[in-house]
Design an enzyme around this catalytic site. Sequence first.
Site, PDB file in Angstrom:
ATOM      1  N   ARG A  89       0.859  -1.192   0.000  1.00 59.28           N
ATOM      2  CA  ARG A  89       0.000   0.000   0.000  1.00 59.28           C
ATOM      3  C   ARG A  89       0.894   1.241   0.000  1.00 59.28           C
ATOM      4  NH1 ARG A  89      -2.160   3.042   4.804  1.00 59.28           N
ATOM      5  NH2 ARG A  89      -3.747   4.418   3.928  1.00 59.28           N
TER       6      ARG A  89
ATOM      7  N   HIS B 187      -2.801  11.048   0.931  1.00 61.87           N
ATOM      8  CA  HIS B 187      -2.213  10.812   2.252  1.00 61.87           C
ATOM      9  C   HIS B 187      -1.508  12.108   2.670  1.00 61.87           C
ATOM     10  CE1 HIS B 187      -0.732   7.411   5.090  1.00 61.87           C
ATOM     11  NE2 HIS B 187      -0.342   8.558   5.635  1.00 61.87           N
TER      12      HIS B 187
ATOM     13  N   GLU C  57      -7.296   8.581   6.569  1.00 63.40           N
ATOM     14  CA  GLU C  57      -7.542   9.188   7.879  1.00 63.40           C
ATOM     15  C   GLU C  57      -8.140  10.587   7.849  1.00 63.40           C
ATOM     16  OE1 GLU C  57      -3.893   8.853  10.112  1.00 63.40           O
ATOM     17  OE2 GLU C  57      -4.168   6.703  10.361  1.00 63.40           O
TER      18      GLU C  57
ATOM     19  N   ASN D 266      -7.034   1.949  10.198  1.00 61.71           N
ATOM     20  CA  ASN D 266      -5.710   2.090  10.784  1.00 61.71           C
ATOM     21  C   ASN D 266      -5.868   2.045  12.293  1.00 61.71           C
ATOM     22  OD1 ASN D 266      -4.930   2.476   8.165  1.00 61.71           O
ATOM     23  ND2 ASN D 266      -4.448   4.657   8.393  1.00 61.71           N
TER      24      ASN D 266
ATOM     25  N   TYR E 248      -3.807   1.828  16.014  1.00 63.76           N
ATOM     26  CA  TYR E 248      -2.550   1.907  16.753  1.00 63.76           C
ATOM     27  C   TYR E 248      -2.723   1.718  18.251  1.00 63.76           C
ATOM     28  CZ  TYR E 248      -0.269   3.408  12.505  1.00 63.76           C
ATOM     29  OH  TYR E 248       0.232   3.429  11.236  1.00 63.76           O
TER      30      TYR E 248
ATOM     31  N   GLU F 282      -3.280  -0.109   8.302  1.00 66.24           N
ATOM     32  CA  GLU F 282      -2.072   0.251   9.061  1.00 66.24           C
ATOM     33  C   GLU F 282      -2.171  -0.312  10.464  1.00 66.24           C
ATOM     34  OE1 GLU F 282      -1.027   4.448   9.265  1.00 66.24           O
ATOM     35  OE2 GLU F 282      -1.544   4.729   7.148  1.00 66.24           O
TER      36      GLU F 282
HETATM   37  C1  GBH Z   1      -0.938   7.177  10.850  1.00 68.83           C
HETATM   38  O1  GBH Z   1      -1.627   8.104  11.600  1.00 68.83           O
HETATM   39  C2  GBH Z   1      -0.573   7.756   9.523  1.00 68.83           C
HETATM   40  O2  GBH Z   1      -1.456   7.318   8.512  1.00 68.83           O
HETATM   41  C3  GBH Z   1       0.841   7.448   9.109  1.00 68.83           C
HETATM   42  O3  GBH Z   1       1.189   8.280   8.040  1.00 68.83           O
HETATM   43  C4  GBH Z   1       1.759   7.610  10.294  1.00 68.83           C
HETATM   44  O4  GBH Z   1       3.109   7.479   9.953  1.00 68.83           O
HETATM   45  C5  GBH Z   1       1.384   6.570  11.303  1.00 68.83           C
HETATM   46  O5  GBH Z   1       0.046   6.670  11.653  1.00 68.83           O
HETATM   47  C6  GBH Z   1       2.186   6.635  12.601  1.00 68.83           C
HETATM   48  O6  GBH Z   1       1.910   7.797  13.305  1.00 68.83           O
HETATM   49  O7  GBH Z   1      -2.752  10.830  19.949  1.00 68.83           O
HETATM   50  O8  GBH Z   1      -2.242   9.571  21.974  1.00 68.83           O
HETATM   51  O9  GBH Z   1      -4.551  10.022  21.409  1.00 68.83           O
HETATM   52  C7  GBH Z   1      -2.066   7.642  12.851  1.00 68.83           C
HETATM   53  C8  GBH Z   1      -2.739   8.731  13.623  1.00 68.83           C
HETATM   54  C9  GBH Z   1      -2.399   7.729  15.773  1.00 68.83           C
HETATM   55  C10 GBH Z   1      -4.113   9.370  15.391  1.00 68.83           C
HETATM   56  C11 GBH Z   1      -3.011   7.414  17.109  1.00 68.83           C
HETATM   57  C12 GBH Z   1      -4.725   9.021  16.708  1.00 68.83           C
HETATM   58  C13 GBH Z   1      -4.294   8.292  18.923  1.00 68.83           C
HETATM   59  C14 GBH Z   1      -3.257   8.298  20.010  1.00 68.83           C
HETATM   60  N1  GBH Z   1      -3.353   8.272  14.848  1.00 68.83           N
HETATM   61  N2  GBH Z   1      -3.708   8.572  17.634  1.00 68.83           N
HETATM   62  S1  GBH Z   1      -3.207   9.777  20.908  1.00 68.83           S
END
Ligand code: GBH
Length: 442
Positions: free
Chosen positions: A83, A127, A172, A299, A301, A351
Amino acid sequence: IQKVSALGMPQFPTGFVWGTATSSFQIEGATFEGGRSPSIWDTFCATEGKIIDQTNGEVACDHYHLWEQDLDLIKSLGVQAYRFSIAWPRVIPSGKGEINQEGLDFYERIVDGLIERGIEPHVTLYHWDLPQCLQDIGGWENRDVAYYFADYAAVVADRLGSRVKSYATFNEPWCVSILSNELGHHAPGKFDRKAALAVAHHLHLAHGLALQRLRTMNLTSQLGIVLNLTPAYAASETEADKAEAWLADGKGNRWFLDPILKGSYPQDVWDHYSEDVRPTVLPGDLALSSQPIDFMGINYYTRAFVSTADQQLPADTKYTDMGWEEYPSGLSDLLIRLHKDYNLPDIYITENGAAYPDKVADDGQVHDTDRINYLSEHFKAAHKTIEAGVPLKGYFVWSLMDNFEWAFGYSKRFGVVYVDYETQQRILKDSALWYQDFLKQQ
Ligand code: GBH
């Protein structure tokens, strides 16, 4: 070389798609080459105090020049899919109108190079690197930009066509709108809720317009969108905390899910926002945004832990180098809940991954056992959701290689491949070797 084994991992269904992901601005560099115009991220990087290490995307991973060896690298992992995103300012430098064939040539080489290597190309059309010239007329706050986006999407699809397995309109929308225009962390760096909600609405519209356009082109490619979703957990059982968590879910998740999957904004959040910040929704907008999609990318995390009071996470909580809690069951909880609350199309985890302070060891290797642990726990959580009936069809690890981590510059490493930014040397981290072994066993 130490043997890194993925023994004991679950078996995913045949046909499940495994991949890895990147984005244009984070890896390409060559920001002044190939007829590319500046994007809002070039401007943001040049603005004092915005990027933690004062770096920019001018070189990044130099993927614009090293793309061929990078495709070999992807191939060596044993993944079926890759991707990546397309930079609008390379394809249409003035935002609208004239097409820069050199920009399209670059992406066509990537697509053909992937196919030659037996890897499916998955394209994200946006993006975050909006042409700066469009920001100069208001960026996504300007409704016209949604129409320019649909034109740009058609230009890309016209050249790359059905060789591309899937087209996602946006990566996003929450980040593009709220994080960038209300919280000011990302380009264009505004602190304006009204602007952010206008942006979000125009992204929904742009998604719908682009989809409508691509549907007329007789592509066999899957069409969809990628959302970042952060499940919100109440820190306690009190009504106040539960209400706060539901509101956080509404602002961060449902505000972006519902226009796509239900054709409406969530009423509770609409009511929560005062009249002077709500977006202008014209008749037909939400019908456009909620046309059927072939897939939704998610995505994931971390989770949000929400309370009206100060609440501590349990003492044994693990955090990544971003300070984000490692919470694999958040992924399964999220997908199972979405499956219950929505009529879901095919789902891809587009992601998932983590940053750690990786170092090259004396043996020349990168022993990122914490990343192996993070990925294996999230893979297991994903597997659980398939057993629960979630239509999960694939999984892309973020990221192929260390790259420009937005406001954190080069200070955070998300890759399964290590990048030495002095030499542009790539080293497969232990997590890449583990992923290879995992894929061999699938
Ligand atoms: C992604 O964004 C992007 O698509 C990518 O380009 C980037 O490199 C990757 O993640 C890593 O950052 O802010 O503590 O409340 C992810 C964005 C990450 C937004 C987690 C919300 C929640 C944690 N998201 N975040 S916090």
